[in-house]
Motif scaffolding. Sequence first.
Motif, mmCIF file in Angstrom:
data_model
loop_
_atom_site.group_PDB
_atom_site.id
_atom_site.type_symbol
_atom_site.label_atom_id
_atom_site.label_comp_id
_atom_site.label_asym_id
_atom_site.label_seq_id
_atom_site.Cartn_x
_atom_site.Cartn_y
_atom_site.Cartn_z
ATOM 1 N N GLU A 164 -17.688 -24.658 -20.250
ATOM 2 C CA GLU A 164 -18.761 -25.588 -19.896
ATOM 3 C C GLU A 164 -18.676 -26.833 -20.779
ATOM 4 O OE1 GLU A 164 -23.638 -25.809 -20.236
ATOM 5 O OE2 GLU A 164 -22.697 -23.868 -19.850
ATOM 6 N N ILE A 165 -18.418 -27.987 -20.174
ATOM 7 C CA ILE A 165 -18.360 -29.253 -20.903
ATOM 8 C C ILE A 165 -19.548 -30.108 -20.466
ATOM 9 C CG2 ILE A 165 -16.996 -31.300 -21.442
ATOM 10 C CD1 ILE A 165 -15.779 -28.696 -22.481
ATOM 11 N N ASP A 166 -20.539 -30.196 -21.329
ATOM 12 C CA ASP A 166 -21.768 -30.920 -21.013
ATOM 13 C C ASP A 166 -21.644 -32.400 -21.376
ATOM 14 O OD1 ASP A 166 -23.283 -28.593 -20.182
ATOM 15 O OD2 ASP A 166 -23.342 -28.019 -22.299
ATOM 16 N N GLY A 167 -22.635 -33.179 -20.938
ATOM 17 C CA GLY A 167 -22.707 -34.585 -21.295
ATOM 18 C C GLY A 167 -23.309 -34.780 -22.678
ATOM 19 N N ASP A 168 -23.694 -35.997 -22.953
ATOM 20 C CA ASP A 168 -24.264 -36.367 -24.249
ATOM 21 C C ASP A 168 -25.706 -35.888 -24.337
ATOM 22 O OD1 ASP A 168 -25.175 -37.622 -26.559
ATOM 23 O OD2 ASP A 168 -24.235 -39.538 -26.099
ATOM 24 N N ALA A 169 -26.064 -35.211 -25.415
ATOM 25 C CA ALA A 169 -27.425 -34.705 -25.589
ATOM 26 C C ALA A 169 -28.453 -35.822 -25.666
ATOM 27 C CB ALA A 169 -27.497 -33.839 -26.840
ATOM 28 N N ALA A 170 -28.019 -37.050 -25.994
ATOM 29 C CA ALA A 170 -28.939 -38.187 -26.047
ATOM 30 C C ALA A 170 -29.374 -38.628 -24.652
ATOM 31 C CB ALA A 170 -28.288 -39.361 -26.772
ATOM 32 N N ASP A 171 -28.682 -38.155 -23.637
ATOM 33 C CA ASP A 171 -29.019 -38.448 -22.243
ATOM 34 C C ASP A 171 -29.900 -37.311 -21.737
ATOM 35 O OD1 ASP A 171 -29.132 -38.702 -19.500
ATOM 36 O OD2 ASP A 171 -26.989 -39.034 -19.226
ATOM 37 N N PRO A 172 -31.165 -37.584 -21.374
ATOM 38 C CA PRO A 172 -32.053 -36.495 -20.944
ATOM 39 C C PRO A 172 -31.570 -35.792 -19.688
ATOM 40 C CG PRO A 172 -33.028 -38.629 -20.432
ATOM 41 C CD PRO A 172 -31.823 -38.897 -21.293
ATOM 42 N N ASN A 173 -30.738 -36.458 -18.887
ATOM 43 C CA ASN A 173 -30.218 -35.816 -17.686
ATOM 44 C C ASN A 173 -29.293 -34.651 -18.022
ATOM 45 O OD1 ASN A 173 -31.563 -37.778 -16.307
ATOM 46 N ND2 ASN A 173 -29.756 -38.859 -15.578
ATOM 47 N N THR A 174 -28.660 -34.705 -19.190
ATOM 48 C CA THR A 174 -27.703 -33.666 -19.574
ATOM 49 C C THR A 174 -28.346 -32.282 -19.535
ATOM 50 O OG1 THR A 174 -26.324 -35.127 -20.914
ATOM 51 C CG2 THR A 174 -26.290 -32.796 -21.489
ATOM 52 N N LEU A 175 -29.546 -32.184 -20.082
ATOM 53 C CA LEU A 175 -30.237 -30.892 -20.095
ATOM 54 C C LEU A 175 -30.623 -30.463 -18.691
ATOM 55 C CD1 LEU A 175 -31.337 -28.554 -21.742
ATOM 56 C CD2 LEU A 175 -33.444 -29.878 -22.102
ATOM 57 N N ASP A 176 -31.025 -31.411 -17.857
ATOM 58 C CA ASP A 176 -31.360 -31.080 -16.467
ATOM 59 C C ASP A 176 -30.142 -30.558 -15.722
ATOM 60 O OD1 ASP A 176 -34.008 -31.780 -16.715
ATOM 61 O OD2 ASP A 176 -33.756 -33.795 -15.905
ATOM 62 N N TYR A 177 -29.000 -31.229 -15.908
ATOM 63 C CA TYR A 177 -27.770 -30.772 -15.259
ATOM 64 C C TYR A 177 -27.449 -29.349 -15.705
ATOM 65 C CZ TYR A 177 -26.989 -35.811 -14.477
ATOM 66 O OH TYR A 177 -27.113 -37.118 -14.130
ATOM 67 N N GLU A 178 -27.562 -29.107 -17.017
ATOM 68 C CA GLU A 178 -27.217 -27.786 -17.551
ATOM 69 C C GLU A 178 -28.166 -26.721 -17.016
ATOM 70 O OE1 GLU A 178 -26.043 -25.691 -21.795
ATOM 71 O OE2 GLU A 178 -27.470 -27.356 -21.802
ATOM 72 N N ARG A 179 -29.464 -27.035 -16.966
ATOM 73 C CA ARG A 179 -30.428 -26.073 -16.428
ATOM 74 C C ARG A 179 -30.058 -25.665 -14.998
ATOM 75 N NH1 ARG A 179 -34.832 -29.599 -18.209
ATOM 76 N NH2 ARG A 179 -35.667 -28.894 -20.204
ATOM 77 N N GLY A 180 -29.782 -26.689 -14.177
ATOM 78 C CA GLY A 180 -29.440 -26.398 -12.793
ATOM 79 C C GLY A 180 -28.150 -25.609 -12.673
ATOM 80 N N PHE A 181 -27.156 -25.988 -13.477
ATOM 81 C CA PHE A 181 -25.868 -25.299 -13.449
ATOM 82 C C PHE A 181 -26.037 -23.831 -13.837
ATOM 83 C CE2 PHE A 181 -22.142 -23.954 -16.021
ATOM 84 C CZ PHE A 181 -21.207 -23.888 -14.997
ATOM 85 N N LEU A 182 -26.751 -23.593 -14.928
ATOM 86 C CA LEU A 182 -26.925 -22.217 -15.393
ATOM 87 C C LEU A 182 -27.745 -21.391 -14.403
ATOM 88 C CD1 LEU A 182 -27.481 -22.747 -19.226
ATOM 89 C CD2 LEU A 182 -25.416 -21.951 -18.056
ATOM 90 N N ALA A 183 -28.727 -22.019 -13.764
ATOM 91 C CA ALA A 183 -29.511 -21.291 -12.757
ATOM 92 C C ALA A 183 -28.620 -20.794 -11.626
ATOM 93 C CB ALA A 183 -30.611 -22.191 -12.205
#
Length: 362
Positions: free
Chosen positions: A171-190
């Motif tokens: 899993e290669i995520d985006g920059d944590a400073a970008d709030p979208n990164t966490l949203d993408y990860e949440r959706g991916f993990l779901a």
Amino acid sequence: MKRTLAAATALTLLLGLGAAGCGSTSAAAGPGTSVGTPPMIGLLLPEDTTTRYEQFDRPLFEAKVKALAPTVQVRYANAGGSAQTQAQQVRTMVNAGVAVLVVDAEDSAQIKSSLEDAKAKGVKIVAYDRLAQGPVDAYVSFDNEKVGELQGQGLLGAMGDKATPSAKVVEIDGDAADPNTLDYERGFLAAVQGRVNIAYDASGMWKPDVAAQKVTAAINQLGGRNIAGIYSANDGMAAGVVSALRGAGLTGVPLGGQDAQLDAVQRIVAGTQAYTVYKAYRPEAEAAAELAVDLLQGHEIVSLAPGMKISESGDAVHADLLTPVLLTRANIRQTVVADGLYTVGQICTAQYAAACRAAGLE
């Protein structure tokens, strides 16, 4: 809400009457702007590594503003990946007299104080693509958890019967400073949790070279032949992942991204990338332009941004969230080609001609 030339003319006349009547600064013209100066909207984009910003977002936004309000001037700046640069750009635009700022934050937390200063001087603020912290009037983006969910579904589909609870996924995520990164990860993990094993997780910082470094580390740690699939949060990083896989002599590893960059679509045709998530740039840029013009002209925005989002600073923001689409080889013609984003000729260059014929694009 459609704007007409008559509305733009009325705005011009209103500014002119204000100048003739009292000689004071017009609110519609923006803080610090002298009477007679065209009203201004500022557009601040975060970086120029991802091709979409300069190639699509900026020109589409500028064209829509011009169509809605021909007398309005758009001032533009790109932060080049620096939160400090973007903070200075906010100050520069406020001092120049912009009435509305449309901001795609390089760092959603660091920009908060800059937006607070701008708001204190009467500037309206539209958060674009990423929800900045602070006093934001409206937010335009895609349903980012849905983006991540589609990425997870795309990866599972590409893995096929190899998608098992023991299958090792990077899993290669985006920059944590970008709030979208966490949203993408949440959706991916779901979408994937319990169905595969996330064996290596790191941030690629939205940078292809960093993503390549992280995937190389994953290969060294897990063993290349043990990696069953790779999630890359966007297409720019996916390009770096492909380079790392090639350097390790690995082929056929399911990989996905996001943004439907031209090179990613070509990789999908060629089979080195399995999918991307297509977020149509035109409706997003045009929605932001429409909101900015409405805020400039003092109109209500609830009909344009009927949703609500709570930012990480706890602010409730009117939101317009658009719907993303999973793009695979099977629907290239029905998505980016049908929408006019790319022509078949742009995708099917000589290098990809044979693969395009196999995919039914030529």
